[in-house]
Design an enzyme around this catalytic site. Sequence first.
Site, PDB file in Angstrom:
ATOM      1  N   HIS A  50       0.315   5.787   1.017  1.00 26.87           N
ATOM      2  CA  HIS A  50      -0.555   6.811   1.580  1.00 26.87           C
ATOM      3  C   HIS A  50      -0.338   8.144   0.879  1.00 26.87           C
ATOM      4  CE1 HIS A  50      -1.351   3.876   4.613  1.00 26.87           C
ATOM      5  NE2 HIS A  50      -0.160   3.970   5.166  1.00 26.87           N
ATOM      6  N   HIS A 103       4.783   0.211   0.886  1.00 23.24           N
ATOM      7  CA  HIS A 103       5.167  -0.515   2.102  1.00 23.24           C
ATOM      8  C   HIS A 103       4.139  -1.577   2.457  1.00 23.24           C
ATOM      9  CE1 HIS A 103       2.489   2.705   3.544  1.00 23.24           C
ATOM     10  NE2 HIS A 103       2.159   1.863   4.511  1.00 23.24           N
ATOM     11  N   ARG A 105      -4.530   0.703  -1.542  1.00 21.14           N
ATOM     12  CA  ARG A 105      -3.996  -0.648  -1.694  1.00 21.14           C
ATOM     13  C   ARG A 105      -3.527  -0.859  -3.131  1.00 21.14           C
ATOM     14  NH1 ARG A 105      -8.885  -2.302   0.514  1.00 21.14           N
ATOM     15  NH2 ARG A 105      -8.847  -2.289   2.785  1.00 21.14           N
ATOM     16  N   GLU A 147       3.982   8.163   8.601  1.00 18.67           N
ATOM     17  CA  GLU A 147       3.936   7.292   9.764  1.00 18.67           C
ATOM     18  C   GLU A 147       5.307   6.679  10.054  1.00 18.67           C
ATOM     19  OE1 GLU A 147       0.940   4.500   8.580  1.00 18.67           O
ATOM     20  OE2 GLU A 147       2.327   3.256   7.443  1.00 18.67           O
ATOM     21  N   GLN A 167       0.818  -1.210   0.000  1.00 21.33           N
ATOM     22  CA  GLN A 167       0.000   0.000   0.000  1.00 21.33           C
ATOM     23  C   GLN A 167       0.850   1.257   0.000  1.00 21.33           C
ATOM     24  OE1 GLN A 167      -1.205   0.477   4.614  1.00 21.33           O
ATOM     25  NE2 GLN A 167      -1.732  -1.549   3.754  1.00 21.33           N
TER      26      GLN A 167
END
Length: 323
Positions: A103, A178, A198, A120, A101
């Site tokens: 972000h 990642h 995804r 993150e 996936q």
Amino acid sequence: MTLYPLQFQPLFNYRLWGGEKLKTELGKDYSDNNIGESWEISDVDANETKVLEGDLKGFSLKQLIKQFKGEFLGQSVYDTFGDAFPLLIKFIDANTPLSVQVHPNNDVAKTRHNSFGKNEMWFVMQAEKNAELIIGFEEKITPSQLETHLKNNTILNVLHKEQVTKGDAFYIPTGRIHAIGGGVMLAEIQQTSNITYRVYDYNRVDKTTGQKRDLHIEQAKEVLDFEVYKTYKTNYTKTPNSSNKLIHSPYFKSNFLKVEGVLEKDYSKLDSFVIYMCVDGDVELTWNDKIYSLKKGETLLLPASIKNISLSSTSSELLEVYL
């Protein structure tokens, strides 16, 4: 009412890749199967954690911010984010691999989803033998080559895989492809966002729906960073009773804090709340002559108005998080 060190009631989330370690390793109390995530501190809409104990029991983060503003967040944090709490704090147990996936960044997430982006970090708490993470590309490819690999189920061949052990840490900026591999339990610190694109999901069927999960290939291609980097892991020191710099980004700062004996902490120069995630051992925090116990797998938030605390432990490891 006055502020004090706050613990929140976690929210436990089913994931088709979830296991049992949040219960068996961290002592979380739930009865469902395949719980993959414990959301420890969350301001995500419809997934807001509530204060566990004390006069503010039942308060959500938004209610705390509305009542205490900069006293809770830190004035500079409040001036920047207003009534929105900027971080989402989780423990994750991957029994089988997560989807591959990516972000979106703040601008894309704001435009498309009215959300923060999702930068993150991961801190590995436990890993089975040969367990690995996927992070970044192993070789340079183009968006059209990405589509070919996805069509041929060969995408894993061009992704960087890294075997991990306890204590490994990684920063995952927006745009970086990642996935957490099976057999890994970790602490995750991220912006408050629930937006994931995804790319690949092993053609799995979710037993709760009988369907494959949606993929978001076109959205992902627009935000993916196709560069190949020399290293993805973060190196850091582990000096006892010191805030060892772990990952400092524009979105959050994290330190590794190993407590041995008694440690006095002074946050008088910090204009931010502080979050402690206990990733090993147990520790006692003393403030205003009251003791707050924190064990492995538990999280505590210090409002910005609290400047001096004492930590005591024979040996424990904390992640110290703030803005």
